[in-house]
Design an enzyme around this catalytic site. Structure first.
Site, PDB file in Angstrom:
ATOM      1  CB  ALA A  54      -0.958   0.078   1.084  1.00 15.97           C
ATOM      2  CE1 TYR A  55       3.243   1.305   4.425  1.00 15.79           C
ATOM      3  CE2 TYR A  55       5.373   0.649   4.278  1.00 15.79           C
ATOM      4  CZ  TYR A  55       4.143   0.844   5.184  1.00 15.79           C
ATOM      5  OH  TYR A  55       4.356   0.451   6.402  1.00 15.79           O
TER       6      TYR A  55
END
Length: 342
Positions: A54-55
């Site tokens: 998700a980064y």
């Protein structure tokens, strides 16, 4: 750099873990500069790198993959899955359906055939932990994952997962990634003791309290920083700022920057394996590396205890996990007709 064992896995990792959240669109969008930062951390002896799908929607993993070309075997590589990776409601969570795909996507972005630690980024109350552990066990047996871990799991969820793994003969969680800093010591009450009891390593995030322990955020002053632009409430929490004002002179008297005091505190707890640093710039990394040899005396730790008692949280981070029992009003309040005693 000294090395510690990650729980009882036998895997040796550095007390500083390089967090890659700030590499990519939400932090440092310059891939070449981010790669240089990663390389400098590795050259300094850090052998533990933590990222997540998700980064920056996978961009962080892509940058880490570029940086580790030719150096992959020298690094203990960790990533995570759970947070949304698209609008599809099944592109998130802890189901077998998603975790198998999420790992394949992460491996592709990282340019590797396995990760050393695959972590569940957050609990999923709607998913049976046996479903999650069964999927992760298959990924371990397929050789795509060496060990599995959790992030932000309450102590009760950690214990339940350990019991389920034992009863069902499944791979058990070997690590937990909670928030921990001078300002957030709540995990000292149950999470860290539970991790120690089950032989789990703890790689703690936000040892600088989401930026507050850099010394850049002061009471009655407007902070001009990259992080401040995101509007995090924890950066303006009066209780947290008041505490920082007490910690700054303590660090000054000890002859060290506040960042060094904060990092040394985080890795001094016997239940903590590594503390995650999340530099966005080379200057951030240089500052943290300069404090790698810092040791806090019992006297300084006692003074920290007097300011923030053990097991105490001074406010919370915006990104900290709250279980549904706290977030959802309906789970905290009976129906009006049922609230009276008579």
């Amino acid at each position: 750099m000294k090395y510690r064992t990650l729980g009882r896995t036998g895997i040796k990792v550095s007390p500083y873990c390089l967090g890659a959240m700030m590499f990519g669109a939400i932090g440092n969008p310059d891939h070449d500069d981010s790669v240089r930062i990663i390389h400098k951390a590795l050259d300094a002896g850090i052998n533990f790198v933590d990222t997540a799908d998700a980064y920056s929607r996978g961009e962080s993993e892509e940058i880490v993959g570029k940086a580790l070309k030719g150096r992959r075997d020298d690094v203990v590589l960790a990533t995570k899955a759970h947070l949304p990776m698209g609008d599809d409601p099944n592109q998130r969570g802890n189901s077998r359906r998603w975790l198998v795909r999420a790992l394949e996507d992460s491996l592709r972005r990282l340019g590797t055939d396995h990760v050393d630690l695959f972590q569940i980024h957050r609990p999923a109350p709607d998913t049976d932990v046996e479903e999650t552990l069964s999927a992760l066990t298959d990924l371990v047996r397929a050789g795509k994952v060496r060990a599995i871990g959790t992030s932000s799991f309450p102590a009760s969820d950690i214990v339940e997962a350990q019991w389920v793994a034992e009863r069902r003969g499944l791979t058990r969680f070997r690590s937990e990634q909670p928030t921990y800093s001078v300002l957030n010591r709540g995990i000292e009450r149950e999470v860290l003791p539970v991790c120690e009891r089950y032989g789990m390593g703890a790689l703690v995030y936000s040892p600088l309290a989401g930026g507050l322990l850099t010394g850049r955020y002061r009471k009655d002053r407007q902070a001009d920083s990259h992080r401040a632009a995101f509007g995090f409430k924890h950066l303006s929490d009066e209780r947290r700022l008041d505490t920082v004002e007490q910690l700054i002179p303590l660090a000054e008297k000890a002859g060290m920057p506040l960042t060094h005091l904060a990092m040394a505190f985080a890795i001094a707890h016997p239940g903590v394996t590594s503390a995650i640093i999340g530099p966005r710039t080379m200057a951030h990394l240089d500052d943290l590396l300069a404090g790698a040899e810092t040791t806090l005396t019992d006297e300084i730790l006692d003074q920290i205890d007097a300011i923030v008692p053990p097991g105490t949280d001074i406010g919370t981070l915006d990104m900290a996990y709250d279980p549904p029992a706290v977030q959802e009003t309906a789970l905290r309040r009976r129906l009006p007709a049922e609230r009276s005693a008579a």
